[in-house]
Every structure is written in C-alpha cells, then in structure tokens.
Design a protein around this motif. Structure first.
Motif, PDB file in Angstrom:
ATOM      1  N   SER A  53       0.850  -1.205   0.000  1.00  0.00           N
ATOM      2  CA  SER A  53       0.000   0.000   0.000  1.00  0.00           C
ATOM      3  C   SER A  53       0.883   1.251   0.000  1.00  0.00           C
ATOM      4  N   SER A  54       0.250   2.407  -0.073  1.00  0.00           N
ATOM      5  CA  SER A  54       0.986   3.674  -0.146  1.00  0.00           C
ATOM      6  C   SER A  54       1.820   3.937   1.109  1.00  0.00           C
ATOM      7  N   ASN A  55       1.378   3.380   2.258  1.00  0.00           N
ATOM      8  CA  ASN A  55       2.147   3.597   3.502  1.00  0.00           C
ATOM      9  C   ASN A  55       3.242   2.554   3.710  1.00  0.00           C
ATOM     10  N   GLY A  56       3.432   1.672   2.709  1.00  0.00           N
ATOM     11  CA  GLY A  56       4.521   0.692   2.771  1.00  0.00           C
ATOM     12  C   GLY A  56       4.142  -0.635   3.395  1.00  0.00           C
ATOM     13  N   ASN A  57       2.897  -0.758   3.872  1.00  0.00           N
ATOM     14  CA  ASN A  57       2.436  -2.019   4.458  1.00  0.00           C
ATOM     15  C   ASN A  57       1.795  -2.898   3.391  1.00  0.00           C
ATOM     16  N   TRP A  58       1.810  -4.206   3.651  1.00  0.00           N
ATOM     17  CA  TRP A  58       1.209  -5.154   2.718  1.00  0.00           C
ATOM     18  C   TRP A  58      -0.262  -5.373   3.047  1.00  0.00           C
ATOM     19  N   THR A  59      -1.057  -5.446   2.004  1.00  0.00           N
ATOM     20  CA  THR A  59      -2.491  -5.692   2.172  1.00  0.00           C
ATOM     21  C   THR A  59      -2.774  -7.176   1.927  1.00  0.00           C
ATOM     22  N   GLY A  60      -4.050  -7.543   2.051  1.00  0.00           N
ATOM     23  CA  GLY A  60      -4.509  -8.864   1.642  1.00  0.00           C
ATOM     24  C   GLY A  60      -3.912 -10.015   2.440  1.00  0.00           C
ATOM     25  N   MET A  61      -3.852 -11.169   1.781  1.00  0.00           N
ATOM     26  CA  MET A  61      -3.372 -12.392   2.439  1.00  0.00           C
ATOM     27  C   MET A  61      -1.906 -12.292   2.836  1.00  0.00           C
ATOM     28  N   ILE A  62      -1.092 -11.612   1.998  1.00  0.00           N
ATOM     29  CA  ILE A  62       0.335 -11.433   2.345  1.00  0.00           C
ATOM     30  C   ILE A  62       0.462 -10.645   3.637  1.00  0.00           C
ATOM     31  N   GLY A  63      -0.354  -9.595   3.784  1.00  0.00           N
ATOM     32  CA  GLY A  63      -0.339  -8.782   5.010  1.00  0.00           C
ATOM     33  C   GLY A  63      -0.731  -9.583   6.232  1.00  0.00           C
ATOM     34  N   GLU A  64      -1.734 -10.473   6.094  1.00  0.00           N
ATOM     35  CA  GLU A  64      -2.177 -11.274   7.235  1.00  0.00           C
ATOM     36  C   GLU A  64      -1.090 -12.241   7.698  1.00  0.00           C
ATOM     37  N   ILE A  65      -0.322 -12.789   6.751  1.00  0.00           N
ATOM     38  CA  ILE A  65       0.783 -13.679   7.135  1.00  0.00           C
ATOM     39  C   ILE A  65       1.885 -12.887   7.827  1.00  0.00           C
ATOM     40  N   LEU A  66       2.193 -11.699   7.303  1.00  0.00           N
ATOM     41  CA  LEU A  66       3.234 -10.861   7.910  1.00  0.00           C
ATOM     42  C   LEU A  66       2.839 -10.417   9.320  1.00  0.00           C
ATOM     43  N   ARG A  67       1.530 -10.167   9.534  1.00  0.00           N
ATOM     44  CA  ARG A  67       1.054  -9.751  10.855  1.00  0.00           C
ATOM     45  C   ARG A  67       0.753 -10.953  11.751  1.00  0.00           C
ATOM     46  N   GLN A  68       1.068 -12.158  11.251  1.00  0.00           N
ATOM     47  CA  GLN A  68       0.873 -13.414  11.985  1.00  0.00           C
ATOM     48  C   GLN A  68      -0.592 -13.664  12.342  1.00  0.00           C
ATOM     49  N   GLU A  69      -1.492 -13.108  11.521  1.00  0.00           N
ATOM     50  CA  GLU A  69      -2.914 -13.383  11.686  1.00  0.00           C
ATOM     51  C   GLU A  69      -3.275 -14.724  11.036  1.00  0.00           C
TER      52      GLU A  69
END
Length: 450
Positions: A63-79
C-alpha cells in the motif's frame, strides 16, 4: 469453515480468498479447488486447520504507507500461518514471505468468441482437403498411369489387329481422357480389350474410387468444422488482424507485463492498448468475459481463468499460445518450518495425479469437444498404401503386356523360322514407332498412285 482439531495435531490458521472455482461458499461451507488441496495436504502432513476468508478481500500488494495488504499482510502480521489461494508467486512477494512449489501453472492467454474467429474460406477452398504434396502425388500418379496405359496398349497384341496398318485406339491423348473419365467416375472409350490394359484400368478405377471417398469425407469434415478453425493462434496473429479489438484488465499485472516486455510483438500490443486505454481496457474480469461474448473483442488475461470461462461458456475458446508462465503457490512466513514440508507434499500430489484430478474436477465442462477440432489436410502418408497398390498394379500390367507380346513373338518365330528375340524386338519397335511407319507407308502409297 474449520477442520476440528484432533489430539496432538498442530492447528494452522489458513487465509484464503473467495474466487470461483478455488474457494466458494456452498450451504454455509467452503468448497473448491483450494479446499480440496488443503484437505489433501492436511491428510498427508497430519495437521488440522481453520480457514478464514481474508478481511480486505485482496491478494496482497504494497500500500501507499509501505504495508502489505490482503493475504500477504495477514501472514506478515501473523494473523494466519499459511495462505492457500490462487496467489501468484512474484519477486516482490517472495521478498517478504516464502512460497511453496507452485500447485497450479498459469500464464497470459487470449480469450475469444468462436463465431468471431471463423476462418474465411479462400477462393480455392475446394483444394484444402488434400495437402500440396498429396495433390502433387495425385497429378504424378495420373500422368504415370496414362503413360502406362498408352505403353501397354501399344505392346499388347490384343489391342491391335495389324500393327503395321491400323492405328491403335489408345493414343496418348485418348489415354489421358480415359484416366480423367475414371477420376470423374464416368465410363469413357476406348474400351480395353487386352488383359494387361484391363489390369491397369481396374487398378486405376480402384485408386480413383478410394481417393474420391477420402476427398469427399475430408471436404465434408472441413466444411462442418469451418467455425472451429483458429486463425488466431498466437499473439502475433492477434496484432496482425484488424477484425477484433483486444485489451486486458486496467492496471493488472498482465498490462504491466506487456509494458515492460522487450519483445517487439508484446510492445505492439502494449502500444495498441495504451493508445485506446479508455476503450479497450476493462475494469473487472466479469466485464471482460461479457464483452468477449457480446462484441468483436479479445481479452488478454490469466490463461487458467480463461479456461474456466471457456468451460462455462461453450461459445468461448482460448487461443493455444500462453506466455509469461507463472504459478500459484502456498504462502508461508519466511521462517516457517512448514514451507519445505508443504512443497514436498505438493510435488507428491502432482506425481500421484491428484492435482490433475482436482483441476479436471473444478474446471469440468459440459461443452461437447468434437473430434473435428483437430482437422488438417490429408497428407500423402495417409494414402501411402493406395499409391503403393497403384504402382504394383501398373507394374503388373506392364509385365502382363510384355508376356502377351512374348507369346505372340514365340508363335510368329515358329512360322517364319527366326529367333524369338529378334521377332520380339521387331514387334516392339513396330508398335512403339507405329505412327512413323504409318506415315511412311502412306507417303509410299501416295507416290505410287502419283
């Protein structure tokens, strides 16, 4: 949707996305290709799982703030522990998560409507049932047969009453006409009298009947399969034609693939789409399929999704060429111990044929695939036995004519007390030079009358 935790089995949280036919909601439960894959993996690796649909409904991008969205973001956030979905393996994603061996291969293809790509019939369409080599072979066979008819009729005594005084009916032109008449299944004169000539005539009739049957069958198949012929086989064919507009999803990875490609054909496709951006680019996949079905439009997109569209809509078809090969993989955290285990399990499923079974199950089509889709001109090899039979028949006819002439020479030699060979040579020369001899005798008789 969850698989109940069993004793001493690790439980994994699985994130996925709703997309037909990978993951679908049926009767308050999830099913689809990815669910079947997940069940097979859980059975092999002995783990239980809990499935959750990704919160923001996205696959995963920065995303524009440098964080990952979607399924990749959930894995990175350990969700979630793993993501089992049609998630494309890309270099950007591989930098932040780990991917298993791809469980499904895809690429970029062309989706078309069948009736917009029917091949226009050429002016000489009637020649199409046979290849150029077959037509050449037929012409050669015709000329050779007519020459053998002419030669055998001259050699055989039965076709003459008196070779020195009477012209033979089987002149070369008459032989050509006789052969052409047989090709049209018409009886023509002169009628053969000698066994040798009849052998050649019969083998030629057999040849022409079989050849005409093959021609008519292939021509009928060609006419009935005209709508199935694909003049657009490749992306180069798409660029060269002017009948169909073509485009892809606006802002998709497919669009940027063509933008970044160094291939001249791909650059031409990008320039075409970029100049007509507002007209040929579509917003959604559903809009793309609808536009292909309703107008002269070709959609460039993910080949495996196009296969599904072609399976659901029988008037759609995907062109053979697929470029930009890529794969769908299972995403895990970078330090996860599950990555290698899952990769090995995916490979085992591929080797056992289970992945193909899942693919066929969820991409099953009710459309009838007719055998005529693979139509092609008849090659000489397909008629090789027929040409060989004709050659053997011609050889047998010539041998029979020589035997007939030899028998007559043997009888004549006994009466005039000359050698059989000399009589045979004399008879052969007389028959092969009969026109010259006839002309000379006519000139001699003309001078005598004068």
């Amino acid at each position: 949707d969850s698989r109940g935790p069993e004793e001493n089995l690790p439980t994994l949280t699985v994130t996925t996305i709703l997309e037909d036919p990978y993951v679908m909601v049926r009767s308050a439960e999830l099913e689809g290709y990815c669910i079947d894959l997940l069940k097979a993996l859980a059975s092999m690796l002995h783990f239980s799982y809990k499935v959750k649909v990704v919160g923001d409904g996205k696959y995963g991008a920065i995303s524009s703030n440098g964080n990952w969205t979607g399924m990749i973001g959930e894995i990175l956030r350990q969700e979630a522990d793993i993501a089992v979905a049609p998630l494309t393996v890309t270099s950007a994603r591989e930098e932040v998560v780990s991917f298993t061996t791809p469980f499904l291969q895809t690429g970029i293809g062309i989706l078309l409507r069948k009736d917009t790509i029917s091949q226009e019939m050429s002016f000489f369409h009637f020649l199409a049932p046979f290849s150029k080599e077959t037509w050449t072979g037929l012409l050669f066979a015709y000329m050779l047969t007519c020459f053998c008819l002419f030669l055998v009729a001259r050699l055989s005594p039965c076709e003459w009453k008196e070779p020195k005084n009477e012209e033979n009916h089987f002149t070369f032109l008459n032989s050509l006409w006789f052969g052409a008449g047989a090709l049209a299944l018409q009886g023509v004169t002169p009628r053969p009298k000698a066994l040798s000539v009849r052998v050649i005539a019969a083998i030629w009739w057999l040849f022409t009947i079989a050849l005409l049957a093959a021609y008519i069958a292939n021509f009928t198949a060609l006419l009935s399969s005209g709508s199935e012929q694909l003049p657009i086989q490749t992306f180069e064919d798409l660029v060269k034609q002017r009948k169909l507009e073509f485009g892809t999803l606006d802002g998709s990875s497919t669009f940027y693939f063509f933008k970044n490609s160094k291939n001249p054909i791909h650059q031409m496709i990008y320039e075409y789409m970029d100049k007509r951006r507002d007209h040929v680019l579509v917003k959604t996949y559903q809009e793309a399929v609808q536009r292909v079905m309703e107008s002269n439009y070709a959609f460039i997109g993910e080949s495996i999704s196009q296969d599904l569209a072609a399976a659901r809509h029988c008037n759609l078809i995907r062109a053979p060429e697929v470029i930009g090969a890529r794969g769908f993989g299972i995403a895990t955290a970078q330090a996860s111990l599950w990555t290698k285990k899952l990769s090995i399990a995916v490979l085992k499923l591929r080797e056992s044929g289970d992945l193909d079974y899942f693919r066929n199950k969820w991409w099953e089509t009710s459309c009838l695939h007719k055998s005529r889709d693979g139509w092609s001109p008849l090659q000489p090899q397909a008629l090789g036995g027929l040409f060989l039979t004709l050659a053997i028949g011609l050889l047998f006819g010539v041998i029979a004519a020589v035997v007939e002439l030899s028998n007559k020479s043997r009888h004549a030699a006994g009466h005039v007390k000359k050698s059989c060979c000399s009589i045979f040579t004399e008879e052969m020369c007389t028959r092969l030079r009969i026109k010259e001899n006839t002309r000379q005798s006519q000139e001699t008789s003309g001078r005598a009358n004068a």
